[in-house]
Motif scaffolding. Structure first.
Motif, PDB file in Angstrom:
ATOM      1  N   ILE A  58     -58.267  11.891  17.513  1.00 30.62           N
ATOM      2  CA  ILE A  58     -58.688  10.498  17.314  1.00 30.62           C
ATOM      3  C   ILE A  58     -58.304   9.644  18.505  1.00 30.62           C
ATOM      4  CG2 ILE A  58     -58.219   8.409  15.944  1.00 30.62           C
ATOM      5  CD1 ILE A  58     -57.983  10.329  13.490  1.00 30.62           C
ATOM      6  N   ASP A  59     -57.133   9.931  19.092  1.00 32.71           N
ATOM      7  CA  ASP A  59     -56.643   9.157  20.232  1.00 32.71           C
ATOM      8  C   ASP A  59     -57.283   9.561  21.554  1.00 32.71           C
ATOM      9  OD1 ASP A  59     -55.005   7.636  18.606  1.00 32.71           O
ATOM     10  OD2 ASP A  59     -53.209   8.838  18.982  1.00 32.71           O
ATOM     11  N   GLY A  60     -58.212  10.537  21.517  1.00 33.54           N
ATOM     12  CA  GLY A  60     -58.969  10.846  22.720  1.00 33.54           C
ATOM     13  C   GLY A  60     -58.823  12.247  23.274  1.00 33.54           C
ATOM     14  N   SER A  61     -57.978  13.088  22.711  1.00 38.55           N
ATOM     15  CA  SER A  61     -57.874  14.470  23.193  1.00 38.55           C
ATOM     16  C   SER A  61     -59.186  15.199  22.943  1.00 38.55           C
ATOM     17  CB  SER A  61     -56.748  15.218  22.466  1.00 38.55           C
ATOM     18  OG  SER A  61     -55.498  14.738  22.858  1.00 38.55           O
TER      19      SER A  61
ATOM     20  N   ARG B 183     -54.733  13.393  14.726  1.00 36.17           N
ATOM     21  CA  ARG B 183     -54.417  12.097  15.349  1.00 36.17           C
ATOM     22  C   ARG B 183     -54.586  12.163  16.861  1.00 36.17           C
ATOM     23  NH1 ARG B 183     -50.553  12.082  11.263  1.00 36.17           N
ATOM     24  NH2 ARG B 183     -48.934  12.882  12.629  1.00 36.17           N
ATOM     25  N   GLU B 184     -54.225  13.298  17.474  1.00 39.17           N
ATOM     26  CA  GLU B 184     -54.419  13.451  18.919  1.00 39.17           C
ATOM     27  C   GLU B 184     -55.901  13.399  19.269  1.00 39.17           C
ATOM     28  OE1 GLU B 184     -52.551  17.149  19.918  1.00 39.17           O
ATOM     29  OE2 GLU B 184     -50.519  16.326  19.774  1.00 39.17           O
TER      30      GLU B 184
END
Length: 79
Positions: free
Chosen positions: A43-46, A40-41
């Motif tokens: 996917i969120d841009g990390s 999820r991190e």
């Protein structure tokens, strides 16, 4: 099928735990939760911490990161 296996991933996470100490990860559930959170991190841009191939899914990247020791799973009491 997941490669590496859950057992292999649990060994990687628990490699620094000395005999007699409580293991960081005791179940597949812990591995699933840790990799899902990292996916999820991503996917969120990390930025991925390992080299990736084009089109590789975030969960595969998270599993590779865990297997290579780039991310660390910590217990709830350590947070």
């Amino acid at each position: 099928m997941l490669h590496p296996s859950y057992t292999d991933l649990m060994c990687v996470v628990n490699k620094d735990v000395e005999e007699g100490e409580t293991k960081v990860v005791n179940s597949r559930y812990s591995i699933v939760m840790a990799t899902a959170k990292r996916a999820r991190e991503i996917i969120d841009g990390s930025m991925p911490l390992v080299d990736t191939r084009g089109g590789e899914k975030p969960l595969s990247v998270a599993i590779d990161e865990l297997n290579q020791g780039k991310i660390k799973v910590i217990g709830e009491e350590e947070e």
